[in-house]
Design an enzyme around this catalytic site. Structure first.
Site, PDB file in Angstrom:
ATOM      1  N   ASP A 193      -3.289  11.619  -1.529  1.00  0.00           N
ATOM      2  CA  ASP A 193      -3.358  13.085  -1.468  1.00  0.00           C
ATOM      3  C   ASP A 193      -3.745  13.628  -2.843  1.00  0.00           C
ATOM      4  OD1 ASP A 193      -2.568  12.994   1.172  1.00  0.00           O
ATOM      5  OD2 ASP A 193      -0.447  13.276   0.728  1.00  0.00           O
TER       6      ASP A 193
ATOM      7  N   ASP B 207       9.525   8.178   0.016  1.00  0.00           N
ATOM      8  CA  ASP B 207       8.668   8.794  -0.988  1.00  0.00           C
ATOM      9  C   ASP B 207       8.569   7.797  -2.138  1.00  0.00           C
ATOM     10  OD1 ASP B 207       7.666  10.224  -3.220  1.00  0.00           O
ATOM     11  OD2 ASP B 207       8.323  12.101  -2.299  1.00  0.00           O
TER      12      ASP B 207
ATOM     13  N   GLU C 134       0.868  -1.177   0.000  1.00  0.00           N
ATOM     14  CA  GLU C 134       0.000   0.000   0.000  1.00  0.00           C
ATOM     15  C   GLU C 134       0.900   1.220   0.000  1.00  0.00           C
ATOM     16  OE1 GLU C 134      -3.569   2.443   2.301  1.00  0.00           O
ATOM     17  OE2 GLU C 134      -2.555   0.849   3.400  1.00  0.00           O
TER      18      GLU C 134
ATOM     19  N   ASP D 190     -12.644   9.294  -1.943  1.00  0.00           N
ATOM     20  CA  ASP D 190     -13.951   9.965  -1.978  1.00  0.00           C
ATOM     21  C   ASP D 190     -13.836  11.263  -2.775  1.00  0.00           C
ATOM     22  OD1 ASP D 190     -12.348  11.328  -0.072  1.00  0.00           O
ATOM     23  OD2 ASP D 190     -14.158  12.281   0.717  1.00  0.00           O
TER      24      ASP D 190
ATOM     25  N   LYS E 186      -3.471  21.425  -7.379  1.00  0.00           N
ATOM     26  CA  LYS E 186      -2.921  22.337  -8.395  1.00  0.00           C
ATOM     27  C   LYS E 186      -2.406  21.551  -9.598  1.00  0.00           C
ATOM     28  CE  LYS E 186      -1.672  26.077  -5.341  1.00  0.00           C
ATOM     29  NZ  LYS E 186      -0.862  26.176  -4.144  1.00  0.00           N
TER      30      LYS E 186
ATOM     31  N   GLU F 192       5.039   4.750   3.535  1.00  0.00           N
ATOM     32  CA  GLU F 192       4.554   6.050   4.008  1.00  0.00           C
ATOM     33  C   GLU F 192       5.713   7.038   3.997  1.00  0.00           C
ATOM     34  OE1 GLU F 192       1.689   7.706   4.797  1.00  0.00           O
ATOM     35  OE2 GLU F 192       3.078   9.314   5.251  1.00  0.00           O
TER      36      GLU F 192
ATOM     37  N   THR G  69     -10.402   1.730   5.157  1.00  0.00           N
ATOM     38  CA  THR G  69      -9.211   2.422   5.644  1.00  0.00           C
ATOM     39  C   THR G  69      -9.676   3.463   6.678  1.00  0.00           C
ATOM     40  OG1 THR G  69      -9.148   4.354   4.189  1.00  0.00           O
ATOM     41  CG2 THR G  69      -8.386   2.269   3.245  1.00  0.00           C
ATOM     42  N   GLU G  70      -8.701   4.080   7.336  1.00  0.00           N
ATOM     43  CA  GLU G  70      -9.065   5.123   8.314  1.00  0.00           C
ATOM     44  C   GLU G  70      -9.834   6.261   7.625  1.00  0.00           C
ATOM     45  OE1 GLU G  70      -5.305   4.538   9.343  1.00  0.00           O
ATOM     46  OE2 GLU G  70      -5.641   4.084  11.460  1.00  0.00           O
ATOM     47  N   TYR G  71      -9.310   6.706   6.485  1.00  0.00           N
ATOM     48  CA  TYR G  71      -9.971   7.803   5.764  1.00  0.00           C
ATOM     49  C   TYR G  71     -11.330   7.384   5.213  1.00  0.00           C
ATOM     50  CZ  TYR G  71      -6.432  11.447   5.943  1.00  0.00           C
ATOM     51  OH  TYR G  71      -5.597  12.449   6.362  1.00  0.00           O
TER      52      TYR G  71
HETATM   53  N1  SAM Z   1      -4.227   5.308   3.051  1.00  0.00           N
HETATM   54  C1  SAM Z   1      -4.589   5.892   4.315  1.00  0.00           C
HETATM   55  C2  SAM Z   1      -6.080   5.864   4.496  1.00  0.00           C
HETATM   56  O1  SAM Z   1      -6.800   5.645   3.499  1.00  0.00           O
HETATM   57  O2  SAM Z   1      -6.549   6.042   5.623  1.00  0.00           O
HETATM   58  C3  SAM Z   1      -4.010   7.334   4.458  1.00  0.00           C
HETATM   59  C4  SAM Z   1      -4.523   8.339   3.494  1.00  0.00           C
HETATM   60  S1  SAM Z   1      -3.692   9.917   3.646  1.00  0.00           S
HETATM   61  C5  SAM Z   1      -4.800  11.047   2.965  1.00  0.00           C
HETATM   62  C6  SAM Z   1      -2.443   9.805   2.374  1.00  0.00           C
HETATM   63  C7  SAM Z   1      -1.096   9.345   2.901  1.00  0.00           C
HETATM   64  O3  SAM Z   1      -0.234   9.138   1.796  1.00  0.00           O
HETATM   65  C8  SAM Z   1      -0.408  10.348   3.812  1.00  0.00           C
HETATM   66  O4  SAM Z   1      -0.035   9.722   5.020  1.00  0.00           O
HETATM   67  C9  SAM Z   1       0.812  10.789   3.002  1.00  0.00           C
HETATM   68  O5  SAM Z   1       1.912  11.127   3.817  1.00  0.00           O
HETATM   69  C10 SAM Z   1       1.076   9.579   2.135  1.00  0.00           C
HETATM   70  N2  SAM Z   1       1.775   9.880   0.870  1.00  0.00           N
HETATM   71  C11 SAM Z   1       1.453  10.834  -0.022  1.00  0.00           C
HETATM   72  N3  SAM Z   1       2.307  10.857  -1.049  1.00  0.00           N
HETATM   73  C12 SAM Z   1       3.203   9.858  -0.818  1.00  0.00           C
HETATM   74  C13 SAM Z   1       4.351   9.386  -1.504  1.00  0.00           C
HETATM   75  N4  SAM Z   1       4.753   9.957  -2.644  1.00  0.00           N
HETATM   76  N5  SAM Z   1       5.026   8.363  -0.979  1.00  0.00           N
HETATM   77  C14 SAM Z   1       4.643   7.797   0.203  1.00  0.00           C
HETATM   78  N6  SAM Z   1       3.575   8.206   0.906  1.00  0.00           N
HETATM   79  C15 SAM Z   1       2.860   9.234   0.415  1.00  0.00           C
END
Ligand code: SAM
Length: 212
Positions: free
Chosen positions: A117, A95, A43, A153, A121, A68, A192-194
């Site tokens: 995320d 990343d 994931e 969503d 933009k 993450e 998921t949490e979100y």
């Molecule tokens: N997947 C989880 C959920 O559905 O509850 C968390 C969703 S949260 C909005 C998005 C997560 O993706 C954040 O913790 C962010 O730090 C991580 N994230 C965003 N871009 C990323 C990247 N390029 N590489 C690793 N993690 C990333």
């Protein structure tokens, strides 16, 4: 995700037996990390990790890696895994832009993107995890018949993600704009949490499954 600095999180991650701190070293050798031959599912952007840990508990014959970017978020997943002690899950703080340096061609069985995320933009479109730039990276690491599953969503992000599929050389296997009311696609769905947060506010959840 709102980020609060968690003092000491980098140290916790460095010392945790559940995180792999130099993941590039295991490119092509992830089976060694788990000590078995089970398929590996990842994931990307796992946040606090509830989804991946629930999946690991439900599917002991699959190994899961949660990726993450932020220490302050990952540390929450580590705290939970310390309580749960699931043998088939580990975490990487990185990343995902450099994901092809961490996994060998075809090493990954499935990729989950959950509530990525949105980067609203236009100039940041390349940072969106379902963008064609990322799909090219997933193409490199995913096995031949592997799939990417994406849930959100955010209707703008989902529309963007759908538009990226064909130009990137992928095809849409399944799609819904209301997962929780789609009996077929919702079967066995792990929230998921979100997902829990936004669906409890009444937001429908979109999902696609794509392959090459
Ligand atoms: N997947 C989880 C959920 O559905 O509850 C968390 C969703 S949260 C909005 C998005 C997560 O993706 C954040 O913790 C962010 O730090 C991580 N994230 C965003 N871009 C990323 C990247 N390029 N590489 C690793 N993690 C990333």
């Amino acid at each position: 995700m709102r980020l609060r600095n968690v003092p000491g999180s980098r140290e916790v991650i460095a010392e945790s037996k559940f995180t792999v701190t130099e993941p590039e070293k295991y490119k092509g050798k992830w089976k060694e990390v788990f000590g078995d031959d089970k398929p590996i599912r990842i994931e990307i952007g796992m946040g606090k990790g509830r989804f991946i840990m629930d999946m690991a508990e439900l599917n002991p014959d699959i190994n899961y890696i949660g990726i993450e970017k932020y220490s302050s978020v990952l540390v929450r997943a580590i705290q939970k895994e310390e309580e749960r002690q699931l043998p088939n899950v580990c975490f990487i703080r990185m990343d995902a832009e450099t994901i092809t340096e961490v996994f060998e061609k075809g090493e990954v069985d499935r990729i989950y993107l959950n509530f990525s995320d949105p980067w609203p933009k236009d100039r940041h479109a390349k940072r969106r995890l379902p963008s064609r730039e990322f799909l090219r990276r997933y193409d490199e690491i995913l096995k031949k018949d592997g799939v990417v599953e994406f849930k959100t969503d955010n209707t703008d992000l989902f529309a963007f993600a759908l538009e990226e599929v064909e130009p990137a050389g992928w095809k849409l296997d399944a799609v819904t704009h209301d997962l929780h009311n789609d009996s077929k696609m919702n079967e066995g769905n792990v929230m998921t949490e979100y997902e829990e947060k936004f669906s409890s506010k009444g937001n429908p959840i979109c999902k696609y499954i794509i392959s090459r």
